[in-house]
Design an enzyme around this catalytic site. Structure first.
Site, PDB file in Angstrom:
ATOM      1  N   SER A   1     106.772 -74.883  30.725  1.00  0.00           N
ATOM      2  CA  SER A   1     108.146 -74.619  31.169  1.00  0.00           C
ATOM      3  C   SER A   1     108.412 -75.183  32.561  1.00  0.00           C
ATOM      4  O   SER A   1     107.523 -75.218  33.418  1.00  0.00           O
ATOM      5  CB  SER A   1     108.405 -73.118  31.207  1.00  0.00           C
ATOM      6  OG  SER A   1     108.111 -72.547  29.969  1.00  0.00           O
TER       7      SER A   1
ATOM      8  N   GLN B   1      99.002 -72.529  31.390  1.00  0.00           N
ATOM      9  CA  GLN B   1      99.794 -73.377  30.493  1.00  0.00           C
ATOM     10  C   GLN B   1     101.009 -73.899  31.251  1.00  0.00           C
ATOM     11  O   GLN B   1     101.900 -73.125  31.608  1.00  0.00           O
ATOM     12  CB  GLN B   1     100.234 -72.546  29.281  1.00  0.00           C
ATOM     13  CG  GLN B   1     101.126 -73.268  28.292  1.00  0.00           C
ATOM     14  CD  GLN B   1     101.683 -72.314  27.228  1.00  0.00           C
ATOM     15  OE1 GLN B   1     101.614 -71.095  27.383  1.00  0.00           O
ATOM     16  NE2 GLN B   1     102.250 -72.851  26.169  1.00  0.00           N
ATOM     17  N   GLY B   2     101.031 -75.193  31.514  1.00  0.00           N
ATOM     18  CA  GLY B   2     102.139 -75.785  32.266  1.00  0.00           C
ATOM     19  C   GLY B   2     103.117 -76.489  31.341  1.00  0.00           C
ATOM     20  O   GLY B   2     103.088 -77.712  31.219  1.00  0.00           O
TER      21      GLY B   2
ATOM     22  N   GLU C   1     100.205 -70.124  19.481  1.00  0.00           N
ATOM     23  CA  GLU C   1     100.587 -69.073  20.419  1.00  0.00           C
ATOM     24  C   GLU C   1     101.332 -67.958  19.692  1.00  0.00           C
ATOM     25  O   GLU C   1     101.196 -66.789  20.006  1.00  0.00           O
ATOM     26  CB  GLU C   1     101.446 -69.682  21.531  1.00  0.00           C
ATOM     27  CG  GLU C   1     101.820 -68.702  22.626  1.00  0.00           C
ATOM     28  CD  GLU C   1     102.467 -69.382  23.831  1.00  0.00           C
ATOM     29  OE1 GLU C   1     102.770 -70.594  23.751  1.00  0.00           O
ATOM     30  OE2 GLU C   1     102.664 -68.701  24.849  1.00  0.00           O
TER      31      GLU C   1
ATOM     32  N   SER D   1     101.894 -68.506  33.768  1.00  0.00           N
ATOM     33  CA  SER D   1     101.107 -67.262  33.836  1.00  0.00           C
ATOM     34  C   SER D   1      99.707 -67.552  34.349  1.00  0.00           C
ATOM     35  O   SER D   1      99.048 -68.483  33.867  1.00  0.00           O
ATOM     36  CB  SER D   1     100.985 -66.619  32.456  1.00  0.00           C
ATOM     37  OG  SER D   1     102.248 -66.264  31.984  1.00  0.00           O
TER      38      SER D   1
HETATM   39  C1  LIG Z   1     106.127 -63.265  31.534  1.00  0.00           C
HETATM   40  C2  LIG Z   1     106.334 -64.696  31.201  1.00  0.00           C
HETATM   41  C3  LIG Z   1     105.262 -65.541  31.142  1.00  0.00           C
HETATM   42  C4  LIG Z   1     105.442 -66.882  30.872  1.00  0.00           C
HETATM   43  N1  LIG Z   1     104.346 -67.694  30.878  1.00  0.00           N
HETATM   44  C5  LIG Z   1     104.505 -69.024  30.704  1.00  0.00           C
HETATM   45  C6  LIG Z   1     103.396 -69.889  30.801  1.00  0.00           C
HETATM   46  O1  LIG Z   1     102.283 -69.466  31.043  1.00  0.00           O
HETATM   47  N2  LIG Z   1     103.595 -71.214  30.657  1.00  0.00           N
HETATM   48  C7  LIG Z   1     104.822 -71.723  30.380  1.00  0.00           C
HETATM   49  O2  LIG Z   1     104.935 -72.925  30.217  1.00  0.00           O
HETATM   50  N3  LIG Z   1     105.916 -70.920  30.283  1.00  0.00           N
HETATM   51  C8  LIG Z   1     105.783 -69.582  30.433  1.00  0.00           C
HETATM   52  N4  LIG Z   1     106.877 -68.748  30.358  1.00  0.00           N
HETATM   53  C9  LIG Z   1     108.203 -69.355  30.218  1.00  0.00           C
HETATM   54  C10 LIG Z   1     108.876 -69.121  28.908  1.00  0.00           C
HETATM   55  O3  LIG Z   1     108.304 -69.878  27.896  1.00  0.00           O
HETATM   56  C11 LIG Z   1     110.353 -69.449  29.114  1.00  0.00           C
HETATM   57  O4  LIG Z   1     110.879 -68.508  30.003  1.00  0.00           O
HETATM   58  C12 LIG Z   1     111.118 -69.432  27.825  1.00  0.00           C
HETATM   59  O5  LIG Z   1     110.754 -70.502  27.003  1.00  0.00           O
HETATM   60  C13 LIG Z   1     112.640 -69.459  28.057  1.00  0.00           C
HETATM   61  O6  LIG Z   1     113.015 -70.527  28.868  1.00  0.00           O
HETATM   62  P1  LIG Z   1     113.968 -70.282  30.121  1.00  0.00           P
HETATM   63  O7  LIG Z   1     113.354 -69.218  30.952  1.00  0.00           O
HETATM   64  O8  LIG Z   1     114.243 -71.572  30.743  1.00  0.00           O
HETATM   65  O9  LIG Z   1     115.307 -69.689  29.535  1.00  0.00           O
HETATM   66  P2  LIG Z   1     116.552 -70.524  28.899  1.00  0.00           P
HETATM   67  O10 LIG Z   1     116.020 -71.576  28.007  1.00  0.00           O
HETATM   68  O11 LIG Z   1     117.401 -70.964  30.048  1.00  0.00           O
HETATM   69  O12 LIG Z   1     117.250 -69.420  28.074  1.00  0.00           O
HETATM   70  C14 LIG Z   1     118.190 -68.471  28.607  1.00  0.00           C
HETATM   71  C15 LIG Z   1     118.790 -67.694  27.445  1.00  0.00           C
HETATM   72  O13 LIG Z   1     119.495 -68.596  26.580  1.00  0.00           O
HETATM   73  C16 LIG Z   1     119.009 -68.484  25.252  1.00  0.00           C
HETATM   74  N5  LIG Z   1     119.051 -69.801  24.618  1.00  0.00           N
HETATM   75  C17 LIG Z   1     118.502 -70.946  25.068  1.00  0.00           C
HETATM   76  N6  LIG Z   1     118.695 -71.943  24.201  1.00  0.00           N
HETATM   77  C18 LIG Z   1     119.374 -71.426  23.159  1.00  0.00           C
HETATM   78  C19 LIG Z   1     119.868 -71.962  21.928  1.00  0.00           C
HETATM   79  N7  LIG Z   1     119.671 -73.231  21.579  1.00  0.00           N
HETATM   80  N8  LIG Z   1     120.505 -71.122  21.105  1.00  0.00           N
HETATM   81  C20 LIG Z   1     120.700 -69.814  21.433  1.00  0.00           C
HETATM   82  N9  LIG Z   1     120.261 -69.261  22.552  1.00  0.00           N
HETATM   83  C21 LIG Z   1     119.603 -70.052  23.413  1.00  0.00           C
HETATM   84  C22 LIG Z   1     117.596 -67.994  25.409  1.00  0.00           C
HETATM   85  O14 LIG Z   1     117.177 -67.350  24.227  1.00  0.00           O
HETATM   86  C23 LIG Z   1     117.720 -67.044  26.570  1.00  0.00           C
HETATM   87  O15 LIG Z   1     118.170 -65.805  26.120  1.00  0.00           O
HETATM   88  C24 LIG Z   1     106.732 -67.399  30.628  1.00  0.00           C
HETATM   89  C25 LIG Z   1     107.817 -66.533  30.658  1.00  0.00           C
HETATM   90  C26 LIG Z   1     107.640 -65.201  30.945  1.00  0.00           C
HETATM   91  C27 LIG Z   1     108.822 -64.307  30.984  1.00  0.00           C
END
Ligand SMILES: Cc1cc2nc3c(=O)[nH]c(=O)nc-3n(C[C@H](O)[C@H](O)[C@H](O)COP(=O)(O)OP(=O)(O)OC[C@H]3O[C@@H](n4cnc5c(N)ncnc54)[C@H](O)[C@@H]3O)c2cc1C
Lengths: 340, 398
Positions: B135, B132-133, B250, B167
């Protein structure tokens, strides 16, 4: 045939119309809509509906702060339907008020007269009939009016409820009008009361949450509506999660209640624990979201909290979890048929 | 029993259907693959692909998918029964759950007939593993800020940009890619979904090591990578709507077995503790007993959400935002539980009995993994926001 929503709407209207009435007048008003006979057998004028139909009714009553021991009336009309049909009919028709002492047990002496003090009897001061547990097991139906010389009714200081003040009732040699044997009917009443309490708590809790949302949507601070603050939105989202969790648990427990005559199911324990924690959280949270206003007597949030705290003490989340802990790896009732 | 016989049972005798599934798992799952095995062996990727293909042929995958695309033509009710049975046994996680639980449903919903015929059987037969692409480094929670571009060069779409935290990106043949066809200012508009081939020229994958020691997720770079027209999913401007649907799936129906697997974890913990004199005493310590019972309560509540969602979907309802309640609920409950498991298992006798060592191995991993559960598929904060906006419908700032 009315569906659940109709019944809940009718109950809500009837409960609203009971505001300010005493127990006898409220009983008459509720009986007009057939509410007091929901669970009672048809022979005594009841509808004989399953417990799941009573839950939305007590929830609606809770939302309106109904000043009447509705759970007690519903369950007693069912319990006494066969053993004391005249009393059951009087309850269903709203002619007589009946209540239950939820704490303690009476002692039967020599000739069978009853002694002792029982507590947590909502509105016992206005009731003709009291049902209380017996030390030897089972319970007794007591005619408080006939025994007035040998009965003392005092305020139960462990309770917070304002609309349905709980009483301590002391009996000095009062004969039982009817013995209720220890057995399925009595245990079902005790167990079903827990689910109706859970429904009441969620009715109050949901009402408080909605009131709090309306309040913070209306009120402005720092140049914008309070509801625009993420901290408050997240807190309400957590309240909503707790409410939905408890509702899911309760709906399931009600759906399988009929298959569980002794009231020992895991589903019931789950419903008790979730409601007993969600209810107070929602009401206390709503008071907090009202600020200083939430601490005023005139804003009825505290009335909900009072009722909910009483119910939560009886649903006893800690006790429910302790009972569940001993069976933590048992299959759930609806999954037992799955065993290989 | 073959899958045709099994599927016939589904409507005539659901209890027998359930038993047949249970028997199949008991007969076919190598005992050493179970997470509670004392002598656990990790299967290879090839072994897992073969296992899942066999599960499909036996009727355990694709239960609710239409027959014309290789599914078994049953309903979500049967998928629930399969999930319950799969959940009760601690078998390896699917290596193609993104294909089976996200890409598949979305292709069935918005794909063309040709796409359904091509993609769905390949997913079930494990010929194509999906990732899944969504993020990106600059777009996680704020997914609508993604920058990976898709431009049409007259013949094919060309993808430029970068995805991250993908992932299984390293083992996938296809990527469910969300990319921008409009400008960054268009935000939710101008996004499109693609079924990108991971072996296309210009696609580079780098695995990223995780806190649990594995390197499951990856970053994926796109340097003018081509996507054929026939691999564009849905209309070029409908990507956001489709993506929201992917995310709703999901959170709500994905890994439908989860509640039953979590219950299996609880059972495993309790049985391991009973095998150890120190731990057996702790089980009846009221402080631990309360927390164990609390997790059982949370598991039961999760089951109710799942069953309710299945019944609603079978009677034509939609998933909507309820998945946010479910996801927030299970992820936090599970984090508390695995922390409790570690606390208990830390107090084992010395030397710990083999059952306890097996449990320690399982929960040590589960504890570290669980940190991700409140992050992926939308962080807990994002779920709280969705509950506030879309379920409670709290008004936004004026
Ligand atoms: C093990 C794992 C597998 C994953 N697999 C996939 C995958 O297969 N495909 C894919 O596309 N993505 C995947 N992801 C990505 C995942 O969806 C993102 O990590 C997630 O959406 C958070 O985005 P970010 O990492 O950019 O964090 P950020 O968006 O930068 O968030 C950082 C912190 O800020 C908080 N925050 C952000 N915005 C707000 C707001 N508006 N209000 C309050 N708090 C906020 C968040 O809750 C978090 O605590 C995976 C992540 C993990 C850990």
């Amino acid at each position: 045939m009315m569906d659940t929503d109709d019944i809940a709407r009718t109950a809500r209207r009837a409960a609203a119309a009971c505001a300010g009435l005493d127990a006898s007048a409220a009983a008459r008003r509720l009986a007009e809509d057939g509410i007091l006979g929901l669970l009672a057998p048809e022979e005594v004028g009841g509808l004989g509906l399953p417990l799941s139909m009573a839950a939305p009714v007590v929830a609606a009553g809770a939302a309106e702060l109904l000043p009447f021991p509705l759970t007690e009336a519903l369950l007693l009309a069912r319990l006494l339907g066969r053993s004391a049909p005249d009393t059951a009919t009087a309850i269903v028709e709203g002619r007589e008020v009946a209540t239950i002492a939820w704490r303690g047990a009476l002692r039967a002496e020599g000739s069978g007269v009853l002694h002792g003090t029982v507590g947590r009897a909502p509105m016992a001061g206005e009731a003709r009939w009291l049902v209380a547990a017996l030390e030897e097991g089972g319970a007794a139906l007591i005619d408080l009016r006939a025994a007035s010389g040998s009965v003392t009714v005092e305020e139960d200081m462990s309770s917070l409820d304002l609309e349905r003040p709980a009483a301590l009732v002391t009996l000095r040699g009062v004969p039982a009008a009817q013995r209720i044997p220890a057995g399925a009917d009595w245990s079902a009443l005790l167990a079903d009361a827990q689910l109706l309490r859970a429904a009441e708590m969620l009715g109050s809790g949901e009402h408080c949450m909605e009131t709090a949302i309306a309040h913070i949507t209306e009120r402005r601070a720092f140049g914008r509506p309070l509801v625009a603050n993420q901290g408050l939105r997240f807190e309400l989202a957590r309240h909503k999660l707790a409410l939905e969790n408890a509702k899911h648990a309760l709906d399931h427990a009600l759906a399988v209640a009929g298959q569980d005559p002794h009231g020992q199911s895991i589903a019931r324990l789950v419903a008790r624990a979730t409601a007993a924690e969600a209810g107070p959280m929602l009401c206390e949270g709503a008071i907090q979201l009202h600020g200083g206003m939430g601490f005023t007597w005139d804003v009825p949030m505290h009335r909900h909290l009072r009722r909910v705290r009483d119910a939560a003490a009886q649903c006893d989340a800690i006790g429910a979890r302790a009972a569940l802990a001993a069976r933590v790896d048992e299959p759930a009732e609806n999954e037992q048929g799955w065993a290989a | 029993m073959d899958s045709a016989a099994l599927n016939a049972l589904a409507s005539s005798d659901p209890a027998a259907y359930r038993r047949a599934i249970r028997d199949w798992i008991a007969t076919n799952l190598p005992p050493a693959w179970r997470s509670d095995a004392i002598d656990k062996v990790d299967p290879t990727l090839e072994e897992l692909k073969d296992w899942e293909a066999r599960m499909y042929r036996a009727g355990l995958w694709g239960a609710a998918w239409p027959k014309e695309y290789g599914g078994h033509g049953l309903t979500l009710r049967e998928h629930l029964i399969v999930s319950q049975e799969v959940g009760r046994v601690p078998m390896p996680e699917s290596v193609n759950s993104i294909g089976k639980e996200l890409a598949g449903p979305i292709i069935l919903a918005i794909g063309t007939e040709e796409q359904k015929k091509r993609f769905i059987p390949a997913i079930l037969e494990m010929r194509e593993i999906w990732c899944q692409g969504f993020s990106e480094p600059e777009a996680g929670s704020d997914l609508a800020g993604l920058r990976t571009r898709a431009t049409h060069d007259g013949k094919v779409w060309r993808i430029n940009g970068q995805k991250i935290w993908t992932s299984g990106g390293w083992r996938a043949q296809r990527c469910l890619l969300l990319a921008r066809t409009g400008t960054l200012e268009d935000r939710h508009k101008g996004l499109a979904l693609f079924a990108l081939r991971m072996d296309a020229p210009g696609v580079t994958v780098q695995r990223i090591k995780q806190i649990d020691g594995e390197a499951e997720f990856a970053q994926v770079f796109f340097d003018n990578a081509p996507v054929e027209e026939i691999d564009a999913l849905g209309a070029p401007n409908e990507g956001w709507k489709a993506a929201v649907r992917v995310l709703e799936i999901e959170r709500a129906t994905n890994r439908m077995y989860r509640a039953w697997r979590l219950e299996n974890e609880l059972r495993h913990l309790v049985s391991a503790c009973r095998a150890d004199p120190n731990l057996a005493t702790l089980l009846s310590d009221p402080a631990y007993a309360q927390r164990l019972a609390q997790f059982r309560i949370e598991v039961e509540v999760l089951k109710r959400y799942v069953e309710g969602a299945v019944e609603d979907l079978v009677s034509g309802g939609s998933i909507g935002a309820r998945g946010s309640l479910m996801k927030l609920h299970w992820s936090e409950a599970h984090q508390r539980f695995v922390a409790l498991a570690m606390e208990l298992l830390n107090q084992a006798s010395l030397p710990p009995p083999p059952e306890v060592r097996a449990a320690q191995r399982r929960f040590r991993k589960a504890y570290m993994r669980a940190r991700a559960e409140t992050i992926y598929a939308g962080t807990s904060q994002i779920q709280l926001g969705i509950i506030a906006d879309r379920i409670l419908r709290l008004p936004r700032a004026a």
